[in-house]
Design a protein around this motif. Structure first.
Motif, PDB file in Angstrom:
ATOM      1  N   ARG A   1       0.835  -1.212   0.000  1.00 42.08           N
ATOM      2  CA  ARG A   1       0.000   0.000   0.000  1.00 42.08           C
ATOM      3  C   ARG A   1       0.870   1.264   0.000  1.00 42.08           C
ATOM      4  O   ARG A   1       0.538   2.256  -0.649  1.00 42.08           O
ATOM      5  N   ASP A   2       1.997   1.227   0.733  1.00 44.63           N
ATOM      6  CA  ASP A   2       2.858   2.410   0.831  1.00 44.63           C
ATOM      7  C   ASP A   2       3.921   2.453  -0.267  1.00 44.63           C
ATOM      8  O   ASP A   2       4.629   3.454  -0.401  1.00 44.63           O
ATOM      9  N   ARG A   3       4.050   1.374  -1.026  1.00 45.08           N
ATOM     10  CA  ARG A   3       5.158   1.279  -1.961  1.00 45.08           C
ATOM     11  C   ARG A   3       5.017   2.228  -3.137  1.00 45.08           C
ATOM     12  O   ARG A   3       6.001   2.601  -3.768  1.00 45.08           O
ATOM     13  N   GLY A   4       3.797   2.656  -3.428  1.00 44.39           N
ATOM     14  CA  GLY A   4       3.586   3.511  -4.583  1.00 44.39           C
ATOM     15  C   GLY A   4       4.372   4.805  -4.518  1.00 44.39           C
ATOM     16  O   GLY A   4       5.027   5.204  -5.479  1.00 44.39           O
ATOM     17  N   LYS A   5       4.338   5.488  -3.334  1.00 40.67           N
ATOM     18  CA  LYS A   5       5.034   6.774  -3.238  1.00 40.67           C
ATOM     19  C   LYS A   5       6.547   6.585  -3.297  1.00 40.67           C
ATOM     20  O   LYS A   5       7.272   7.457  -3.796  1.00 40.67           O
ATOM     21  N   TYR A   6       7.035   5.438  -2.788  1.00 38.38           N
ATOM     22  CA  TYR A   6       8.473   5.175  -2.881  1.00 38.38           C
ATOM     23  C   TYR A   6       8.835   4.645  -4.271  1.00 38.38           C
ATOM     24  O   TYR A   6       9.949   4.871  -4.741  1.00 38.38           O
ATOM     25  N   ALA A   7       7.904   3.938  -4.895  1.00 40.23           N
ATOM     26  CA  ALA A   7       8.140   3.502  -6.275  1.00 40.23           C
ATOM     27  C   ALA A   7       8.310   4.694  -7.188  1.00 40.23           C
ATOM     28  O   ALA A   7       9.021   4.637  -8.199  1.00 40.23           O
ATOM     29  N   GLY A   8       7.671   5.811  -6.812  1.00 44.87           N
ATOM     30  CA  GLY A   8       7.876   7.035  -7.564  1.00 44.87           C
ATOM     31  C   GLY A   8       9.328   7.481  -7.538  1.00 44.87           C
ATOM     32  O   GLY A   8       9.849   8.021  -8.519  1.00 44.87           O
ATOM     33  N   LEU A   9      10.016   7.244  -6.386  1.00 45.54           N
ATOM     34  CA  LEU A   9      11.439   7.566  -6.304  1.00 45.54           C
ATOM     35  C   LEU A   9      12.236   6.703  -7.277  1.00 45.54           C
ATOM     36  O   LEU A   9      13.153   7.186  -7.942  1.00 45.54           O
ATOM     37  N   PHE A  10      11.882   5.420  -7.339  1.00 47.18           N
ATOM     38  CA  PHE A  10      12.556   4.533  -8.291  1.00 47.18           C
ATOM     39  C   PHE A  10      12.290   4.989  -9.718  1.00 47.18           C
ATOM     40  O   PHE A  10      13.186   4.983 -10.570  1.00 47.18           O
ATOM     41  N   GLY A  11      11.043   5.378  -9.981  1.00 46.73           N
ATOM     42  CA  GLY A  11      10.716   5.881 -11.309  1.00 46.73           C
ATOM     43  C   GLY A  11      11.487   7.152 -11.637  1.00 46.73           C
ATOM     44  O   GLY A  11      11.951   7.339 -12.766  1.00 46.73           O
ATOM     45  N   ALA A  12      11.635   8.016 -10.619  1.00 44.45           N
ATOM     46  CA  ALA A  12      12.379   9.257 -10.833  1.00 44.45           C
ATOM     47  C   ALA A  12      13.852   8.967 -11.123  1.00 44.45           C
ATOM     48  O   ALA A  12      14.447   9.551 -12.035  1.00 44.45           O
ATOM     49  N   VAL A  13      14.438   8.061 -10.327  1.00 47.71           N
ATOM     50  CA  VAL A  13      15.839   7.689 -10.548  1.00 47.71           C
ATOM     51  C   VAL A  13      16.010   7.060 -11.930  1.00 47.71           C
ATOM     52  O   VAL A  13      16.963   7.348 -12.657  1.00 47.71           O
ATOM     53  N   MET A  14      15.052   6.202 -12.295  1.00 50.89           N
ATOM     54  CA  MET A  14      15.114   5.555 -13.613  1.00 50.89           C
ATOM     55  C   MET A  14      15.019   6.592 -14.730  1.00 50.89           C
ATOM     56  O   MET A  14      15.777   6.537 -15.713  1.00 50.89           O
ATOM     57  N   ALA A  15      14.116   7.549 -14.550  1.00 54.85           N
ATOM     58  CA  ALA A  15      13.941   8.563 -15.588  1.00 54.85           C
ATOM     59  C   ALA A  15      15.162   9.476 -15.687  1.00 54.85           C
ATOM     60  O   ALA A  15      15.633   9.778 -16.786  1.00 54.85           O
TER      61      ALA A  15
ATOM     62  N   GLN B   1       6.479  -0.281 -12.859  1.00 56.53           N
ATOM     63  CA  GLN B   1       6.629  -0.562 -11.430  1.00 56.53           C
ATOM     64  C   GLN B   1       5.386  -1.251 -10.862  1.00 56.53           C
ATOM     65  O   GLN B   1       5.485  -2.099  -9.971  1.00 56.53           O
ATOM     66  N   ASN B   2       4.220  -0.897 -11.385  1.00 59.18           N
ATOM     67  CA  ASN B   2       2.985  -1.427 -10.820  1.00 59.18           C
ATOM     68  C   ASN B   2       2.752  -2.897 -11.175  1.00 59.18           C
ATOM     69  O   ASN B   2       2.052  -3.604 -10.446  1.00 59.18           O
ATOM     70  N   LEU B   3       3.295  -3.364 -12.288  1.00 56.35           N
ATOM     71  CA  LEU B   3       3.204  -4.792 -12.597  1.00 56.35           C
ATOM     72  C   LEU B   3       3.926  -5.618 -11.536  1.00 56.35           C
ATOM     73  O   LEU B   3       3.437  -6.663 -11.094  1.00 56.35           O
ATOM     74  N   VAL B   4       5.091  -5.144 -11.099  1.00 62.04           N
ATOM     75  CA  VAL B   4       5.817  -5.825 -10.024  1.00 62.04           C
ATOM     76  C   VAL B   4       5.049  -5.706  -8.715  1.00 62.04           C
ATOM     77  O   VAL B   4       4.949  -6.661  -7.945  1.00 62.04           O
ATOM     78  N   LEU B   5       4.483  -4.539  -8.461  1.00 67.12           N
ATOM     79  CA  LEU B   5       3.754  -4.291  -7.213  1.00 67.12           C
ATOM     80  C   LEU B   5       2.590  -5.260  -7.026  1.00 67.12           C
ATOM     81  O   LEU B   5       2.434  -5.863  -5.955  1.00 67.12           O
ATOM     82  N   VAL B   6       1.770  -5.439  -8.064  1.00 67.91           N
ATOM     83  CA  VAL B   6       0.587  -6.288  -7.902  1.00 67.91           C
ATOM     84  C   VAL B   6       0.976  -7.759  -7.744  1.00 67.91           C
ATOM     85  O   VAL B   6       0.290  -8.520  -7.062  1.00 67.91           O
TER      86      VAL B   6
END
Length: 560
Positions: free
Chosen positions: A128-142, A374-379
Motif C-alpha cells: 500500500r505504501d510502496r507507490g510513493k516510494y516507487a515514484g522515487l525509483f521511477g524518478a531515478v530511472m527517468a 513498477q505497478n506490474l511488479v507491485l501487484v
C-alpha cells in the motif's frame, strides 16, 4: 520503519540503481558512432544491445532464487560490482566482439540489480505504501535514462566514446559503501539450501539458443532453413527439459506452481510486451535521431527527453495516487491504453516528421510505460506467497527482459532488412556518379556516419532509416495490445499494509501456532484424560472443571 528510516535504507539502493541505469544508457546515443568506429554492421549493433539483455534475462531468475536463499544485501553489492567491472572493461574494447563480451558481463550484474532492488524494496515497504516510494525509483530511472544519453553525448563529443564506460566507477564505489552503511535487513535464517544447477543450465541454454537464433536468422541464414529448424528444435528440447526438472526440484529456479496464480500469469504476459516497448524504443529512437535526422549524440540525447519526462512524471505522480487511495487498476489500464496510442503514433515516423510531433508521441508512450512498469511488479508482490517473493519478483523482470531481448533482436532484423531494401531501391534512382559513391560508402553493410556522406547519399540513408524505424513501431502495436488485454483481466485485489519482513514474521507465527495447536490435539487424542497436562506441555495453561465438562475447543483456544 519511519519515513526517515525507509529513505535512509533506500538511499544506497537508489544510488546503485542510478549507477546501473546510467552505465547502461550512457552509451545509447553514442552506440551508432561506437559501432562505426569499430567497423561493425547492423548485426553487431543489435548484438551489443541484445548481448546485455540476454545476460540480464538469463541471470535474473538466478539472482531472484539466490535472494530467497542467501544474504540479499551482500548479493546486491556483488551484482553492482560485477556490472561496473563489465562496464569498465568495455571501455577498452578494440572490436565489436570484445565489446559484446564485456557487455554480457554488464548484463549479468544488471540482472541482479533489476531483481534485487525490487525484492529489497518489498522487504521494507508494504504494497500500500510502496507507490510513493516507487515514484522515487521511477524518478531515478527517468533521470538515469534521460541523463545517461545526454551525458553520453556530451562525453563522446568532448573526450571520445570510451569515457562513457568509465564515468560510473566512482559513483559505483559510493553506492556500494552507502549500501553497507544504510541498508539493514534482518539476518537470513541459516538452513540447508539446494541450488537447482541443472534447471539453471537448461533455462539459460534454452533461452540463449532462442535469442541467438532470433538474432542470426535473416542475416547469417534464412528464417526458413535447416539451421533455423535445428536451433528452434534445440531450444525447445532444452526448455521442455527445464520444465520437467523444475517440477521435480525441491528448490526450483522458477516454481511452476506460481502460474496457478492468475495475477502472476497475466503480469508475466503484460511484462513481455512492456519489455519490447521499453528496450526497443530506447534502441531504435537513438538510431532514428542520428541516422534518419542527422543528429549528433548530444542532440540525440536531448531529443529523447520527452519520453523520459513522460515516464518520470507519470510514475511519480501515479505512484503517490496509488499510495493515497489504494486504487491501481484504473491507472494501469489507462497506462496500457497510452502505450498503445504512443506506439501507433510512432509507427507513422518518417525522416520528415516534425520533431515537435515526435516529442509528443514519445511523451505519450513514456507516460504509459511509467504507469505500468513498477505497478506490474507491485501487484505480483502483493498477491504471491511470501516464500516465493524473490523468484516471483525476478520472474516478472525476467520475462520483461526476455520480451525486450526477443523484441530488439527481431525488430533489429526487420529494421536491417527494410533499410537494406530501401537503400538498394534508392541507389537505382541516383545519378550514375552518386551510384558509384553510394556503393562504395554503403556496400560493406556497416552503419555509416551520415554527417560524412555526400548530401544525396545522406538523404538516401536518412529516408531508409526513417521508413525502417516507423515500420518497427508498426510491428510493435500488436504487442502493446497484448499488454492492454493482460492488464484489463488482472484481478483487482486490495493492496496489503504489511511489508515482506512483517508478512514473513506473521507467517512464521501462524505456522508455530498451527504446530502448537496440532500438537495439543494429538496429545488430547492420545491421552484424553490428561487434557490439562497436554495443554501445559505446549506452553499453555488450561483450567478444566471436573464437574462441568469442557469441550476440546476450550483446550484448543487456550493453546492458541
Amino acid at each position: 520503519m519511519t519515513h526517515r528510516q525507509v529513505l535512509e535504507a533506500l538511499s544506497g539502493l537508489l544510488l546503485g540503481m542510478f549507477v546501473s541505469i546510467l552505465a547502461g544508457t550512457v552509451v545509447s546515443t553514442s552506440l551508432p558512432l561506437i559501432i562505426s568506429d569499430l567497423d561493425g554492421n547492423q548485426s553487431a549493433y543489435t548484438w551489443v544491445v541484445t548481448g546485455t539483455l540476454l545476460a540480464t534475462t538469463v541471470s535474473t531468475p538466478l539472482w531472484g532464487k539466490f535472494a530467497d536463499l542467501f544474504n540479499r544485501k551482500l548479493l546486491i553489492q556483488l551484482a553492482l560490482g560485477v556490472f561496473v567491472l563489465g562496464s569498465a572493461l568495455a571501455g577498452f574494447s578494440q572490436d565489436t566482439n570484445t565489446l559484446i563480451i564485456f557487455r554480457v558481463l554488464q548484463g549479468l550484474g544488471a540482472g541482479g540489480m533489476a531483481a534485487l532492488s525490487q525484492i529489497i524494496m518489498a522487504d521494507i515497504i508494504s504494497p500500500r505504501d510502496r507507490g510513493k516510494y516507487a515514484g522515487l525509483f521511477g524518478a531515478v530511472m527517468a533521470v538515469g535514462t534521460v541523463g545517461g544519453p545526454l551525458l553520453g553525448g556530451v562525453v563522446t563529443d568532448a573526450f571520445g566514446w570510451r569515457w562513457n564506460f568509465f564515468i560510473a566507477l566512482p559513483v559505483a564505489i559510493a553506492a556500494i559503501t552507502l549500501l553497507q552503511l544504510t541498508l539493514h535487513l534482518p539476518k537470513h535464517p541459516k538452513r540447508k539450501v539446494h541450488i537447482d544447477y541443472l534447471g539453471a543450465v537448461l533455462i539459460a541454454g534454452g533461452v540463449s539458443m532462442l535469442m541467438i537464433w532470433v538474432t542470426l536468422a535473416g542475416n547469417q541464414f534464412e528464417w526458413a532453413s535447416l539451421a533455423s529448424f535445428l536451433m528452434v528444435a534445440g531450444s525447445a528440447v532444452l526448455l521442455i527439459a527445464a520444465v520437467l526438472v523444475e517440477f521435480k526440484s525441491p528448490e526450483p529456479i522458477i516454481p511452476l506452481s506460481m502460474f496457478k496464480n492468475r495475477t502472476f500469469t497475466l503480469a508475466v504476459v503484460a511484462s513481455i510486451s512492456v519489455g519490447v516497448s521499453m528496450f526497443g524504443t530506447s534502441v531504435f529512437l537513438a538510431q532514428y535521431m542520428q541516422l534518419a535526422r542527422g543528429a549528433t549524440p548530444t542532440e540525440s540525447g536531448l531529443l529523447t527527453i520527452p519520453m523520459m519526462a513522460g515516464l518520470l512524471i507519470s510514475s511519480t505522480f501515479f505512484g503517490m495516487v496509488i499510495s493515497r487511495t489504494g486504487k491501481w487498476k484504473a491507472i494501469m489500464v489507462s497506462g496500457a491504453v497510452l502505450a498503445v496510442i504512443g506506439t501507433v503514433l510512432l509507427s507513422t515516423l518518417t525522416y520528415e516528421t516534425n520533431l515537435v510531433l515526435v516529442g509528443i508521441y514519445m511523451a505519450i508512450l513514456g507516460a504509459g510505460l511509467g504507469m505500468l512498469m513498477q505497478n506490474l511488479v507491485l501487484v505480483v508482490q502483493n498477491s504471491i506467497e511470501i516464500k516465493n517473493l524473490g523468484v516471483a519478483t525476478s520472474a516478472v523482470t525476467f520475462f520483461r527482459s526476455l520480451g525486450g531481448t526477443v523484441g530488439v533482436s527481431v525488430l533489429g532484423s526487420v529494421l536491417g532488412t527494410i533499410v537494406a531494401s530501401e537503400v538498394k531501391d534508392g541507389i537505382g534512382a541516383l545519378a550514375p556518379a552518386d551510384q558509384a559513391a553510394a556503393a562504395a560508402a554503403l556496400g560493406s553493410g556497416t552503419i555509416p556516419r551520415v554527417s560524412e556522406l555526400p548530401d544525396a547519399i545522406a538523404a538516401l540513408v536518412e529516408s531508409a532509416y526513417g521508413v525502417g524505424v516507423g515500420s518497427v513501431f508498426l510491428y510493435s502495436v500488436p504487442l502493446a495490445l497484448i499488454t492492454l488485454l493482460g492488464v484489463i483481466f488482472l484481478p483487482n485485489a486490495k493492496l496489503g499494509r504489511q511489508n515482506a519482513v512483517q508478512r514473513k514474521e506473521a507467517a512464521g507465527t501462524a505456522a508455530a501456532s498451527a504446530a502448537a495447536s496440532q500438537e495439543t490435539r494429538r496429545d488430547e487424542e492420545n491421552a484424553p484424560g490428561e487434557l490439562a497436562m497436554a495443554a501445559t506441555a505446549t506452553g499453555a495453561v488450561a483450567m478444566v472443571d471436573p464437574i462441568t465438562p469442557a469441550g476440546p475447543a476450550d483446550g484448543e483456544h487456550q493453546a492458541k
